[in-house]
Design a protein around this motif. Structure first.
Motif, short mmCIF file in Angstrom:
data_model
loop_
_atom_site.label_atom_id
_atom_site.label_comp_id
_atom_site.label_asym_id
_atom_site.label_seq_id
_atom_site.Cartn_x
_atom_site.Cartn_y
_atom_site.Cartn_z
N LEU A 33 -54.28 36.08 -14.53
CA LEU A 33 -52.96 35.57 -14.15
C LEU A 33 -52.13 35.26 -15.39
CD1 LEU A 33 -53.91 33.22 -11.17
CD2 LEU A 33 -53.36 35.65 -11.15
N ARG A 34 -52.77 34.77 -16.45
CA ARG A 34 -52.06 34.53 -17.70
C ARG A 34 -51.65 35.84 -18.35
NH1 ARG A 34 -56.73 31.27 -20.25
NH2 ARG A 34 -55.71 31.94 -22.18
N ILE A 35 -52.49 36.86 -18.25
CA ILE A 35 -52.17 38.16 -18.84
C ILE A 35 -50.97 38.79 -18.14
CG2 ILE A 35 -53.02 40.52 -19.16
CD1 ILE A 35 -55.81 39.36 -19.57
N LEU A 36 -50.97 38.74 -16.81
CA LEU A 36 -49.90 39.38 -16.04
C LEU A 36 -48.57 38.67 -16.22
CD1 LEU A 36 -51.83 40.14 -12.74
CD2 LEU A 36 -51.14 41.76 -14.51
N ARG A 37 -48.60 37.46 -16.71
CA ARG A 37 -47.35 36.74 -16.94
C ARG A 37 -46.47 37.45 -17.96
NH1 ARG A 37 -48.50 30.93 -18.85
NH2 ARG A 37 -49.75 30.95 -16.95
N PHE A 38 -47.07 38.08 -18.95
CA PHE A 38 -46.30 38.72 -20.03
C PHE A 38 -45.57 39.98 -19.56
CE2 PHE A 38 -49.17 35.98 -22.37
CZ PHE A 38 -48.35 35.46 -23.36
N PRO A 39 -46.22 40.93 -18.87
CA PRO A 39 -45.44 42.08 -18.39
C PRO A 39 -44.37 41.69 -17.39
CG PRO A 39 -47.69 42.15 -17.54
CD PRO A 39 -47.65 41.11 -18.60
N LEU A 40 -44.62 40.67 -16.58
CA LEU A 40 -43.59 40.23 -15.64
C LEU A 40 -42.40 39.63 -16.38
CD1 LEU A 40 -45.71 38.63 -12.76
CD2 LEU A 40 -44.57 40.85 -12.79
N ILE A 41 -42.65 38.92 -17.47
CA ILE A 41 -41.56 38.37 -18.29
C ILE A 41 -40.72 39.50 -18.87
CG2 ILE A 41 -41.09 37.17 -20.46
CD1 ILE A 41 -43.41 35.29 -19.80
N LEU A 42 -41.38 40.54 -19.38
CA LEU A 42 -40.65 41.67 -19.95
C LEU A 42 -39.82 42.38 -18.89
CD1 LEU A 42 -43.37 43.14 -22.34
CD2 LEU A 42 -41.31 41.87 -22.98
N LEU A 43 -40.40 42.61 -17.71
CA LEU A 43 -39.66 43.28 -16.64
C LEU A 43 -38.47 42.45 -16.19
CD1 LEU A 43 -42.62 44.70 -14.49
CD2 LEU A 43 -40.98 46.00 -15.85
N SER A 44 -38.63 41.15 -16.10
CA SER A 44 -37.52 40.29 -15.70
C SER A 44 -36.44 40.24 -16.76
CB SER A 44 -38.04 38.87 -15.42
OG SER A 44 -38.98 38.87 -14.38
N GLY A 45 -36.86 40.24 -18.04
CA GLY A 45 -35.89 40.22 -19.11
C GLY A 45 -35.09 41.49 -19.23
N LEU A 46 -35.64 42.62 -18.76
CA LEU A 46 -34.96 43.90 -18.87
C LEU A 46 -34.19 44.28 -17.60
CD1 LEU A 46 -37.74 45.97 -20.68
CD2 LEU A 46 -35.68 44.97 -21.69
N PHE A 47 -34.73 43.92 -16.43
CA PHE A 47 -34.14 44.40 -15.17
C PHE A 47 -33.86 43.29 -14.17
CE2 PHE A 47 -37.06 47.68 -16.81
CZ PHE A 47 -36.14 48.66 -17.13
N GLY A 48 -34.09 42.05 -14.51
CA GLY A 48 -33.80 40.94 -13.60
C GLY A 48 -34.78 40.87 -12.45
N LEU A 49 -34.27 40.42 -11.29
CA LEU A 49 -35.15 40.26 -10.12
C LEU A 49 -35.70 41.60 -9.64
CD1 LEU A 49 -33.32 37.57 -7.94
CD2 LEU A 49 -35.41 37.32 -9.28
N PHE A 50 -34.97 42.69 -9.88
CA PHE A 50 -35.49 44.01 -9.48
C PHE A 50 -36.75 44.35 -10.27
CE2 PHE A 50 -30.89 44.07 -8.69
CZ PHE A 50 -30.87 44.40 -7.34
N GLY A 51 -36.74 44.06 -11.56
CA GLY A 51 -37.93 44.28 -12.36
C GLY A 51 -39.07 43.37 -11.96
N LEU A 52 -38.76 42.10 -11.62
CA LEU A 52 -39.80 41.17 -11.19
C LEU A 52 -40.44 41.64 -9.89
CD1 LEU A 52 -41.34 38.51 -11.44
CD2 LEU A 52 -39.39 37.37 -10.32
N VAL A 53 -39.62 42.06 -8.93
CA VAL A 53 -40.15 42.54 -7.65
C VAL A 53 -40.98 43.81 -7.86
CG1 VAL A 53 -39.52 43.50 -5.40
CG2 VAL A 53 -38.32 41.49 -6.30
N ALA A 54 -40.51 44.71 -8.73
CA ALA A 54 -41.26 45.93 -9.00
C ALA A 54 -42.62 45.60 -9.61
CB ALA A 54 -40.47 46.84 -9.95
#
Length: 495
Positions: free
Chosen positions: A419-440
């Motif tokens: 869960l700690r590992i997955l936090r980092f790719p989700l942060i990157l996706l949110s920083g690049l694409f917003g909620l669409f990246g987070l949902v993806a």
């Protein structure tokens, strides 16, 4: 090193009847092994006897009272008739308190010596008597440090595999509990025990576990992690596919559900297969407390687990891309606090996450007396200094700290790592694409979890696919009386 030499020089070699030749062969095999003791003596009938053992691994008092005294002074017991040699005395178990057997293979005798047994060779006899007199220093049974509980048993496994099997055996007064022994490792010959309950375990699961273990080809096995990585289905999933625990009550409960436990000599951690996603979020206390308390605790645990993974990403997506979803007063306050910050929100969050993980790791590796102090004080000092210096805005410190603290609620440390590992790719996706990246990112994680099937069991079971009879212990653990009556009705209906 020693075992390799034995296998190269004496593969399938039987010992001879000449005690001098046997002594020479064993000394050559154990060359430069200062802990191997060769002790020669004469029996009461003037027969030359050679004892070979590892210094510090045998019970000297047991040998002197139960072995040397009968051989040197008393002779054979009365009423057994004529006994021609020493090994026959061993075979007929005339040495009280010792478990003995006869061996003639050179490699096998050497292996038993290295494992802490005593080899007895007599002149004129082509077989050796091997006695189990091991006395290796072991840690006493203590309370679990990685899985503490407020209620329930306080005992945990140790590094001695026989002690661990006893802790499991004493919980079951049935012959259906099976403990199959396997040796793994070309050099270490590590003892591994596969525990299960006959009649409850799925035969296909058991055969698959045994087949995977027997296919392991390694020089040495020093911890159950070697076995875990060798038999898991996929190496590239961040989620653990086997439950590891040092609590005998957890292992006993799991094998009662039809699972298989793998015990490894030299480690207190036992593997349990197969594992599901929800097993990592359940604590032993869930089965010792009343079901209403368990429902409340699980609700909090599931919510904060999700909170710890998504909060930083959600904050980045809202403040950078979807400000209209944030109340105006809160957004103005956040903008005012971020006015002096020199870095974008994405960079700030990544910097604080890396720092938090570093402090967490430092707290684990440092001595216990100063580890918690460094992690807590370090976080406070660094966070306060960073805010005062204008490097990090205060909302970022709050968000990252809240997510980090929420991750501590996960009862099993290893399950919190993915869960700690997955936090980092989700942060990157949110920083690049917003909620669409987070949902993806969330959808990609769910697809991976649905496809993950360790040892053939769906990882999200009993939720996906839905297994109705197991849902009663997923989120709400219903009272045992209700679940028992439901099981009886279901079985009666099927009958």
């Amino acid at each position: 090193m020693v075992l390799s030499k034995l296998k190269m020089e004496a593969s399938n070699q039987p010992i001879t009847k000449d005690i001098d030749q046997n002594k020479s062969d064993f000394k050559k095999a154990f060359e430069k092994c200062s802990d191997i003791v060769f002790r020669e003596m004469n029996s009461h009938r003037k027969i030359r006897i050679l004892l070979i053992y590892v210094d510090g691994m045998i019970d000297v008092e047991l040998i002197e009272s139960n072995l040397l005294k009968p051989i040197l002074f008393e002779g054979q017991a009365q009423g057994f008739g004529a006994i021609g040699d020493i090994t026959n005395m061993c075979e007929r178990e005339l040495y009280s308190g010792l478990q003995v057997k006869k061996l003639s293979d050179f490699d096998e005798i050497a292996e038993h010596i290295l494992k802490g047994d005593l080899a007895i060779l007599a002149d004129g006899e082509g077989v050796a008597c091997v006695a189990q007199v091991k006395k290796v220093p072991t840690r006493s049974i203590e309370e679990s440090t990685s899985e503490p509980t407020l209620r329930g048993a306080k005992e945990s496994f140790t590094e001695d595999i026989r002690t661990n099997t006893v802790l499991i055996r004493k919980k079951f007064a049935t012959t259906k509990l099976k403990l199959e022994a396997i040796k793994i490792g070309k050099l270490t010959k590590t003892n591994v025990v596969v525990a299960y309950i006959e009649g409850i375990v799925d035969p296909n699961l058991l055969d698959e576990v045994l087949a995977r273990i027997n296919r392991i080809e390694m020089d040495g096995i020093f911890e159950s992690g070697y076995i875990e990585e060798s038999i898991e289905d996929t190496h590239f999933s961040p989620f653990p596919q086997m439950l590891n625990t040092e609590r005998p009550d957890v292992v006993s409960a799991e094998i009662m559900e039809g699972k298989v436990a793998i015990l490894t000599d030299g480690t207190p951690y036992v593997l349990v297969v197969p594992m599901t996603f929800w097993s990592g979020l359940q604590a032993p206390d869930d089965y010792y407390e009343r079901f209403l308390y368990v429902f409340l605790n699980r609700t909090i645990r599931y919510f904060f687990s999700l909170f710890s993974v998504l909060l930083p990403s959600f904050y980045i997506a809202l403040t950078n891309f979807h400000q209209e979803l944030v109340p105006s007063k809160l957004m103005i306050s956040i903008a005012a606090l971020r006015e002096r910050a020199p870095f974008p929100t994405l960079i700030e969050v990544l910097m604080m996450e890396v720092m938090f993980e570093g402090l967490r790791e430092a707290g684990i590796r440092l001595p216990k007396t100063i580890g918690p102090l460094v992690s807590v004080v370090g976080a406070l000092v660094i966070g306060e200094a960073a805010v005062r210096a204008g490097i990090i805005s205060s909302p970022i410190v709050i968000v990252v700290s809240a997510a980090g603290i929420a991750s501590f609620i996960i009862p099993r440390y290893r399950f919190g790592i993915p869960l700690r590992i997955l936090r980092f790719p989700l942060i990157l996706l949110s920083g690049l694409f917003g909620l669409f990246g987070l949902v993806a990112g969330i959808v990609a994680i769910l697809i991976h979890l649905v496809q993950l099937r360790p040892f053939g069991m769906p990882y999200l079971s009993p939720v996906a696919p839905i297994a109705g009879q197991w849902l009663k212990d997923w989120w709400i653990r219903w009272p045992y009386k209700i679940t028992k009556n439901a099981d009886q009705r279901r079985k009666g209906g099927n009958a």
